[in-house]
Design an enzyme around this catalytic site. Structure first.
Site, short mmCIF file in Angstrom:
data_model
loop_
_atom_site.label_atom_id
_atom_site.label_comp_id
_atom_site.label_asym_id
_atom_site.label_seq_id
_atom_site.Cartn_x
_atom_site.Cartn_y
_atom_site.Cartn_z
N ILE A 1 0.75 -1.27 0.29
CA ILE A 1 0.22 0.02 0.09
C ILE A 1 0.57 0.90 -0.03
O ILE A 1 1.88 1.08 0.75
CB ILE A 1 -1.33 0.35 1.64
CG1 ILE A 1 -2.19 0.99 0.81
CG2 ILE A 1 -0.06 0.11 2.44
CD1 ILE A 1 -2.64 0.80 1.88
N VAL B 1 1.17 5.29 -0.74
CA VAL B 1 1.09 6.98 -0.58
C VAL B 1 1.62 8.40 -0.83
O VAL B 1 2.43 8.12 -0.07
CB VAL B 1 -0.25 6.96 0.18
CG1 VAL B 1 -1.12 8.87 0.93
CG2 VAL B 1 -1.62 5.75 0.71
N GLU C 1 2.24 -8.13 6.20
CA GLU C 1 3.51 -8.31 7.18
C GLU C 1 3.39 -6.66 6.69
O GLU C 1 3.60 -5.63 5.86
CB GLU C 1 4.52 -8.95 6.10
CG GLU C 1 5.13 -9.04 4.74
CD GLU C 1 5.87 -9.89 4.32
OE1 GLU C 1 7.23 -9.87 2.92
OE2 GLU C 1 5.68 -11.58 4.72
N ASN D 1 7.37 0.75 11.20
CA ASN D 1 6.77 1.32 10.25
C ASN D 1 4.92 1.36 11.64
O ASN D 1 4.29 1.24 11.17
CB ASN D 1 5.99 0.78 9.42
CG ASN D 1 5.19 1.11 8.50
OD1 ASN D 1 4.59 2.78 8.66
ND2 ASN D 1 5.65 1.46 6.94
N TYR E 1 -3.56 -0.57 10.49
CA TYR E 1 -3.75 -1.98 10.42
C TYR E 1 -4.36 -1.56 11.52
O TYR E 1 -5.53 -2.62 11.10
CB TYR E 1 -2.95 -2.39 9.47
CG TYR E 1 -1.81 -2.32 8.68
CD1 TYR E 1 -2.41 -2.10 7.34
CD2 TYR E 1 -0.61 -2.25 8.57
CE1 TYR E 1 -1.94 -1.51 6.04
CE2 TYR E 1 -0.05 -2.38 7.59
CZ TYR E 1 -0.37 -1.81 6.91
OH TYR E 1 0.26 -1.94 5.32
#
Length: 149
Positions: free
Chosen positions: A67, A69, A101, A106, A113
């Site tokens: 993902i 951005v 994962e 992070n 999540y």
């Protein structure tokens, strides 16, 4: 607006990944755009591609492989909107769970999540190469949630 990306979006997707630095290779993104076992979703703000999510279809589950951005768009809810679209695709595929994962360091991604209902269910010690400018290797958290929630 979130749409499923296709080959015609490759250049924009590659440019986005170059800035978002999600850790996915450009070659994998190219393959995912044509694979029948993958879906690449893109978030558009007007005519600009601001974020994407790469979901792979597994026999019983779906795996969120990336993902990303744009840095200047982070914190505006794009990641959350992409996750909602990921869950819709996983449900359409009749996947049981969505797996992912994430680098242990992070914190922003882990908060995203967890906020979307993911739970940590595993740990891979020294899984990732060191981040740019860091020494050693980094561990990965394995997370999952039901695709049907």
């Amino acid at each position: 607006m979130i749409t499923e990306l296709s080959q015609r979006d490759f250049q924009l997707l590659a440019a986005l990944e170059t800035r978002a630095l999600s850790g996915v290779s450009i070659a994998l993104l190219r393959e995912a755009l044509v694979a029948d076992t993958a879906c690449v979703l893109g978030d558009w703000q007007e005519s600009q591609l601001t974020g994407y999510a790469l979901l792979a279809r597994l026999p019983f589950d779906a795996e969120l492989q990336a993902i990303g951005v744009l840095p200047e768009q982070r914190g505006h809810g794009i990641g959350g909107q992409l996750l909602k679209a990921v869950f819709a695709v996983a449900a359409r595929w009749q996947s049981e769970r969505v797996l992912l994962e994430v680098r242990e360091s992070n914190a922003a991604a882990i908060r995203l999540y967890q906020g979307a209902g993911f739970q940590q269910d595993g740990y891979r010690r020294d899984y990732y190469p060191a981040a740019e400018g860091a020494a050693g290797r980094e561990s990965a958290l394995l997370m999952s949630r039901s695709a049907q929630d």
